[in-house]
Write an enzyme that holds these catalytic residues in place. Structure first.
Site, PDB file in Angstrom:
ATOM      1  N   TRP A 220       5.237  -4.348  14.854  1.00 23.42           N
ATOM      2  CA  TRP A 220       4.789  -4.188  13.472  1.00 23.42           C
ATOM      3  C   TRP A 220       5.089  -2.807  12.906  1.00 23.42           C
ATOM      4  O   TRP A 220       5.351  -2.656  11.720  1.00 23.42           O
ATOM      5  CB  TRP A 220       3.283  -4.470  13.376  1.00 23.42           C
ATOM      6  CG  TRP A 220       2.937  -5.886  13.702  1.00 23.42           C
ATOM      7  CD1 TRP A 220       2.414  -6.363  14.870  1.00 23.42           C
ATOM      8  CD2 TRP A 220       3.136  -7.025  12.856  1.00 23.42           C
ATOM      9  NE1 TRP A 220       2.261  -7.732  14.803  1.00 23.42           N
ATOM     10  CE2 TRP A 220       2.688  -8.158  13.573  1.00 23.42           C
ATOM     11  CE3 TRP A 220       3.645  -7.197  11.574  1.00 23.42           C
ATOM     12  CZ2 TRP A 220       2.746  -9.452  13.037  1.00 23.42           C
ATOM     13  CZ3 TRP A 220       3.685  -8.483  11.036  1.00 23.42           C
ATOM     14  CH2 TRP A 220       3.239  -9.587  11.769  1.00 23.42           C
ATOM     15  N   HIS A 229      13.024   3.190   7.885  1.00 25.87           N
ATOM     16  CA  HIS A 229      12.490   4.041   6.821  1.00 25.87           C
ATOM     17  C   HIS A 229      12.920   5.498   7.008  1.00 25.87           C
ATOM     18  O   HIS A 229      12.998   6.252   6.042  1.00 25.87           O
ATOM     19  CB  HIS A 229      10.964   3.950   6.782  1.00 25.87           C
ATOM     20  CG  HIS A 229      10.462   2.663   6.192  1.00 25.87           C
ATOM     21  ND1 HIS A 229      10.499   2.399   4.847  1.00 25.87           N
ATOM     22  CD2 HIS A 229       9.920   1.568   6.779  1.00 25.87           C
ATOM     23  CE1 HIS A 229       9.992   1.201   4.621  1.00 25.87           C
ATOM     24  NE2 HIS A 229       9.638   0.668   5.771  1.00 25.87           N
ATOM     25  N   ASP A 236       9.815  -0.930   1.105  1.00 20.61           N
ATOM     26  CA  ASP A 236       8.919  -2.075   1.113  1.00 20.61           C
ATOM     27  C   ASP A 236       8.505  -2.329  -0.324  1.00 20.61           C
ATOM     28  O   ASP A 236       7.966  -1.432  -0.991  1.00 20.61           O
ATOM     29  CB  ASP A 236       7.680  -1.794   1.970  1.00 20.61           C
ATOM     30  CG  ASP A 236       8.014  -1.704   3.455  1.00 20.61           C
ATOM     31  OD1 ASP A 236       9.107  -2.147   3.846  1.00 20.61           O
ATOM     32  OD2 ASP A 236       7.177  -1.185   4.225  1.00 20.61           O
ATOM     33  N   GLU A 284       9.075  -9.960   7.935  1.00 20.56           N
ATOM     34  CA  GLU A 284       8.498  -9.117   6.893  1.00 20.56           C
ATOM     35  C   GLU A 284       9.148  -9.453   5.550  1.00 20.56           C
ATOM     36  O   GLU A 284      10.229  -8.940   5.237  1.00 20.56           O
ATOM     37  CB  GLU A 284       8.701  -7.632   7.213  1.00 20.56           C
ATOM     38  CG  GLU A 284       7.917  -7.164   8.413  1.00 20.56           C
ATOM     39  CD  GLU A 284       7.937  -5.645   8.559  1.00 20.56           C
ATOM     40  OE1 GLU A 284       8.702  -4.984   7.825  1.00 20.56           O
ATOM     41  OE2 GLU A 284       7.179  -5.130   9.394  1.00 20.56           O
ATOM     42  N   HIS A 287      10.325  -6.147   3.245  1.00 20.98           N
ATOM     43  CA  HIS A 287      11.139  -5.022   3.704  1.00 20.98           C
ATOM     44  C   HIS A 287      12.604  -5.255   3.340  1.00 20.98           C
ATOM     45  O   HIS A 287      13.257  -6.157   3.869  1.00 20.98           O
ATOM     46  CB  HIS A 287      10.987  -4.865   5.221  1.00 20.98           C
ATOM     47  CG  HIS A 287      11.726  -3.687   5.788  1.00 20.98           C
ATOM     48  ND1 HIS A 287      11.100  -2.548   6.222  1.00 20.98           N
ATOM     49  CD2 HIS A 287      13.050  -3.483   6.007  1.00 20.98           C
ATOM     50  CE1 HIS A 287      11.999  -1.690   6.684  1.00 20.98           C
ATOM     51  NE2 HIS A 287      13.198  -2.238   6.557  1.00 20.98           N
TER      52      HIS A 287
END
Length: 315
Positions: A220, A229, A236, A284, A287
């Protein structure tokens, strides 16, 4: 990726556009100096009218002016309004005011192109800056340096080379009456470590062993050095009306639009459903990662993840 189940956001009362960027200007402002041309002293002939000499002087002045304008037109100009402006030069900077624009030399070296132009799209290589692979098996190289960043709203930032595409995508979504909201973007090594450690501590408090907590947390929240990132190429994005980071996010109007159109702007849904065995990250639906339009269209149309695409590219 995020370690929290919801985004704690503070909307700012800014104009319609998502980001604040200083006005564009000519970054290569210093023009080549032109040699001054001096005319020889005028000589008067007896009985010769000064009018022809005056007309000749005006003609020479006009030619010099036109030649000067032509030389100026050949000088490199700044990108148009909305082009990226580097407001960060060091990792972790948190400036909040628009600064005088400065065109980073690294952008020119890395193939940066203005909005609507794909950088080096004719020869895609797995080594291109926009196709860097970052996951648990392929952490960031030790010599990786923080890219030039463009500051976004709410304190976020993105690689300046990907900024025009992100701006265009967000504007297009808003034109459709949608309300996309960025809740996570570029992160420093220290910030990523803090998020990962916090997730591990919560799992330990729930009774997981140290090994189990680390392995589960990495599904996660990426370990430091293995988060997209940190590249400045990932964001996100959530629907303002639903700011929870769970699978229900895929049912929001914003996510449906992004999944259908993100490739048009060079972005992909980085962690799609059913690909966690390859990506090492659970699904996700918030993302998004910049890879360039050509790669993005192929990845999204074929239902691939970045790992599969790069494997085929180098295969």
């Amino acid at each position: 990726m995020s370690s929290n189940r919801s985004c704690v956001l503070k909307e700012l009362s800014l104009p319609e556009r998502e980001y604040r960027v200083a006005p564009a200007r000519c970054w290569d402002a210093e023009l080549k100096k032109r040699e001054r041309r001096t005319l020889p002293p005028r000589s008067r002939r007896r009985g010769l009218s000064p009018l022809p000499l005056l007309l000749a002087g005006l003609a020479m002045f006009g030619c010099g002016f036109l030649l000067g304008r032509a030389a100026l037109a050949r000088e490199p100009l700044a990108p148009g309004d909305g082009a990226p402006v580097s407001v960060f030069s060091q990792e972790g900077s948190s400036q909040t005011e628009d600064l005088p624009p400065e065109f980073p030399s690294s952008q020119a070296a890395s193939g940066w192109a203005p909005l609507g132009q794909e950088p080096d799209s004719t020869a895609i290589s797995a080594g291109d800056w926009n196709l860097i692979l970052v996951n648990q098996e392929s952490p960031l190289p030790e010599d990786f340096s923080t890219p030039d960043l463009t500051q976004l709203r709410n304190g976020h930032a993105i690689d300046s080379r990907a900024y025009p595409a992100l701006q265009s995508m967000m504007d297009a979504a808003r034109e459709e009456g949608l309300r996309p909201l960025i809740c996570s973007s570029y992160r420093t090594w220290e910030k990523q470590k803090e998020l990962f450690d916090n997730k591990v501590q919560r799992l330990l408090a729930e009774g997981y062993s140290q090994t189990e907590a680390g392995e589960y947390a990495a599904m996660w929240v990426a370990r430091p050095g293995s988060s997209e990132h940190q590249t400045g190429l990932a964001v996100d994005i959530v629907d303002t009306s639903y700011q929870l980071l769970d699978e229900a996010q895929e049912d929001t109007a914003v996510q449906k639009w992004l999944m259908a159109h993100c490739a048009e702007y060079g972005f992909i849904l980085r962690y799609p459903t059913g690909k966690s065995a390859l990506t090492g990250v659970n699904y996700e639906p918030w993302h998004y990662r910049y890879v360039g339009t050509e790669a993005a269209e192929e990845i999204m149309s074929q239902g691939l993840c970045l790992e599969e695409y790069l494997s085929e590219l180098t295969g």
